[in-house]
Design a protein around this motif. Structure first.
Motif, short mmCIF file in Angstrom:
data_model
loop_
_atom_site.label_atom_id
_atom_site.label_comp_id
_atom_site.label_asym_id
_atom_site.label_seq_id
_atom_site.Cartn_x
_atom_site.Cartn_y
_atom_site.Cartn_z
N ALA A 135 35.87 23.82 41.15
CA ALA A 135 37.05 24.63 40.87
C ALA A 135 37.94 24.83 42.09
O ALA A 135 39.02 25.40 41.99
CB ALA A 135 36.62 26.00 40.34
N GLY A 136 37.47 24.36 43.24
CA GLY A 136 38.23 24.59 44.46
C GLY A 136 38.16 26.02 44.95
O GLY A 136 38.99 26.45 45.75
N LEU A 137 37.16 26.78 44.48
CA LEU A 137 36.98 28.17 44.91
C LEU A 137 36.09 28.26 46.15
O LEU A 137 35.99 29.32 46.76
CB LEU A 137 36.39 29.01 43.77
N ALA A 194 48.09 25.65 46.75
CA ALA A 194 48.09 24.46 45.90
C ALA A 194 46.85 24.43 45.01
O ALA A 194 46.91 24.00 43.86
CB ALA A 194 48.17 23.20 46.76
N LEU A 195 45.72 24.89 45.53
CA LEU A 195 44.51 24.98 44.71
C LEU A 195 44.70 25.97 43.57
O LEU A 195 44.28 25.73 42.44
CB LEU A 195 43.32 25.39 45.57
N ALA A 196 45.34 27.11 43.86
CA ALA A 196 45.61 28.10 42.81
C ALA A 196 46.52 27.50 41.74
O ALA A 196 46.32 27.73 40.53
CB ALA A 196 46.24 29.34 43.42
N ASP A 197 47.51 26.71 42.15
CA ASP A 197 48.40 26.06 41.19
C ASP A 197 47.64 25.06 40.33
O ASP A 197 47.87 24.96 39.11
CB ASP A 197 49.54 25.35 41.92
N LEU A 198 46.72 24.32 40.96
CA LEU A 198 45.92 23.35 40.21
C LEU A 198 45.07 24.04 39.16
O LEU A 198 45.00 23.60 38.01
CB LEU A 198 45.04 22.54 41.18
N ARG A 199 44.42 25.13 39.54
CA ARG A 199 43.61 25.88 38.57
C ARG A 199 44.48 26.43 37.45
O ARG A 199 44.09 26.39 36.27
CB ARG A 199 42.85 27.00 39.28
N ILE A 212 38.28 28.53 33.70
CA ILE A 212 36.97 28.96 34.19
C ILE A 212 36.48 30.15 33.36
O ILE A 212 37.23 31.11 33.13
CB ILE A 212 37.03 29.37 35.68
N VAL A 213 35.23 30.07 32.92
CA VAL A 213 34.58 31.16 32.19
C VAL A 213 33.36 31.59 33.01
O VAL A 213 32.51 30.76 33.34
CB VAL A 213 34.14 30.72 30.79
N PHE A 214 33.29 32.88 33.32
CA PHE A 214 32.20 33.41 34.12
C PHE A 214 31.21 34.16 33.24
O PHE A 214 31.52 34.59 32.13
CB PHE A 214 32.74 34.37 35.19
N GLN A 215 30.00 34.35 33.77
CA GLN A 215 28.97 35.08 33.03
C GLN A 215 29.39 36.52 32.79
O GLN A 215 29.10 37.09 31.74
CB GLN A 215 27.66 35.04 33.83
N LEU A 263 35.34 24.92 33.10
CA LEU A 263 34.11 25.16 33.83
C LEU A 263 33.52 26.48 33.34
O LEU A 263 34.23 27.49 33.31
CB LEU A 263 34.38 25.24 35.33
N ALA A 264 32.26 26.48 32.96
CA ALA A 264 31.63 27.68 32.41
C ALA A 264 30.32 27.95 33.16
O ALA A 264 29.42 27.10 33.17
CB ALA A 264 31.37 27.51 30.92
N ASP A 265 30.23 29.12 33.78
CA ASP A 265 29.06 29.49 34.56
C ASP A 265 28.20 30.48 33.77
O ASP A 265 28.55 31.65 33.66
CB ASP A 265 29.51 30.11 35.89
N GLU A 266 27.10 29.99 33.22
CA GLU A 266 26.20 30.81 32.40
C GLU A 266 27.00 31.65 31.40
O GLU A 266 26.89 32.89 31.37
CB GLU A 266 25.35 31.73 33.30
N PRO A 267 27.80 31.01 30.55
CA PRO A 267 28.74 31.77 29.71
C PRO A 267 28.07 32.65 28.66
O PRO A 267 28.73 33.52 28.09
CB PRO A 267 29.57 30.67 29.04
N THR A 268 26.77 32.44 28.42
CA THR A 268 26.07 33.29 27.44
C THR A 268 24.98 34.12 28.10
O THR A 268 24.17 34.73 27.40
CB THR A 268 25.46 32.43 26.32
N GLY A 269 24.96 34.16 29.42
CA GLY A 269 23.86 34.80 30.13
C GLY A 269 23.75 36.29 29.90
O GLY A 269 22.67 36.87 30.01
N ASN A 270 24.87 36.97 29.58
CA ASN A 270 24.85 38.42 29.38
C ASN A 270 24.90 38.82 27.91
O ASN A 270 25.19 39.98 27.61
CB ASN A 270 26.04 39.06 30.11
N LEU A 271 24.61 37.88 27.02
CA LEU A 271 24.75 38.15 25.59
C LEU A 271 23.40 38.10 24.89
O LEU A 271 22.48 37.40 25.31
CB LEU A 271 25.69 37.11 24.96
N ASP A 272 23.29 38.84 23.77
CA ASP A 272 22.07 38.76 22.96
C ASP A 272 22.02 37.39 22.27
O ASP A 272 23.01 36.66 22.23
CB ASP A 272 22.03 39.88 21.93
#
Length: 250
Positions: free
Chosen positions: A68-70, A92-97, A103-106, A178-187
């Motif tokens: 993600a360039g983060l 430029a990285l912010a523009d690219l994103r 991006i989806v975070f946990q 890009l998805a980082d553990e997108p269901t990690g906090n869900l039942d």
């Protein structure tokens, strides 16, 4: 005698959407240095679904942040959609994103003071789109939240908050999600509905999906599974992770 039609030339191979070369990343831990990625090479074709699996602390999230360039690598190169991330400054990285990556975070990372509609509209508003709220409203309806547009995150369930986050990540129709553990906090039940939604949107929008997960049944639904161990990626056949009776949705 009529000459036979010319044989069409084979189509030129398409460049990968993601190309990673000799990627290395480490950090200091007390008096020693820990290398979480050691000369990683990776290519991902456009439109595919790729899972990155591995134990906690193996570097999965670090790799996603690099894509993600983060984060900046210690060494190596990351090219996304033909753009060398190492050649870009922070703006430029912010523009690219903003233009090409979702991006989806946990932990959702929604702004608590904003409604679901305004959270989802943020990427388009940052791009100066006058139709940002209209497009965001349509995307929220697409993820099943058409009746929750004016609700703030505190008024939504965990699954609903993650759907807002997914809508926000896809509202600008990025080439890469890009998805980082997108269901990690869900039942379990909510997690399964979010998994189904991610794959459905991947199919409908043609967005390349790269997800980090420790859930091998989730990973098994992807086109490719990459296990991260000791700083290296090892490819695993997704079919080997499926139970024999599993019906794997397209």
């Amino acid at each position: 005698m009529t000459a036979p039609p010319p044989t069409p030339s084979p189509a030129a191979p398409q460049p990968p959407l993601i190309a990673v070369r000799q990627l290395t990343m480490g950090y200091a831990l007390g008096s020693r240095r820990v290398e979480v990625l050691r000369g990683v090479d990776l290519q991902i074709a456009a439109g595919t679904r790729v899972a990155i699996a591995g134990p906690s602390g193996s570097g999965k999230t670090s790799l996603l942040l690099l894509l993600a360039g983060l984060e900046r690598p210690s060494a190596g190169q990351v090219v996304v959609d033909g753009v060398d991330l190492g050649a870009l400054d922070a703006d430029a990285l912010a523009d690219l994103r903003r233009d090409r990556i979702g991006i989806v975070f946990q932990s959702f990372h929604l702004l608590p003071s904003l409604s679901a509609l305004d959270n989802a509209a943020l990427p388009l508003q940052m791009a100066g789109r006058r139709d940002a709220r209209d497009v965001a409203g349509a995307m929220l309806a697409r993820v099943g939240l058409g009746g929750r547009l004016q609700h703030r995150p505190s008024e939504l369930s965990g699954g609903e908050q993650q759907r807002v986050a997914i809508a926000r990540a896809l509202v600008h129709r990025p080439r890469l999600l890009l998805a980082d553990e997108p269901t990690g906090n869900l039942d379990d039940q909510t997690a399964e509905s979010v998994r189904d939604l991610l794959f459905e949107l991947n199919r409908d929008f043609g967005t390349t999906l790269v997800l980090v997960t420790h859930d091998l049944s989730f990973a098994a639904r992807c086109d490719r599974v990459l296990r991260l161990h000791d700083g290296q990626l090892h490819e695993t056949d997704p079919a080997s992770l499926r139970a024999p009776a599993d019906a794997v949705p397209a």
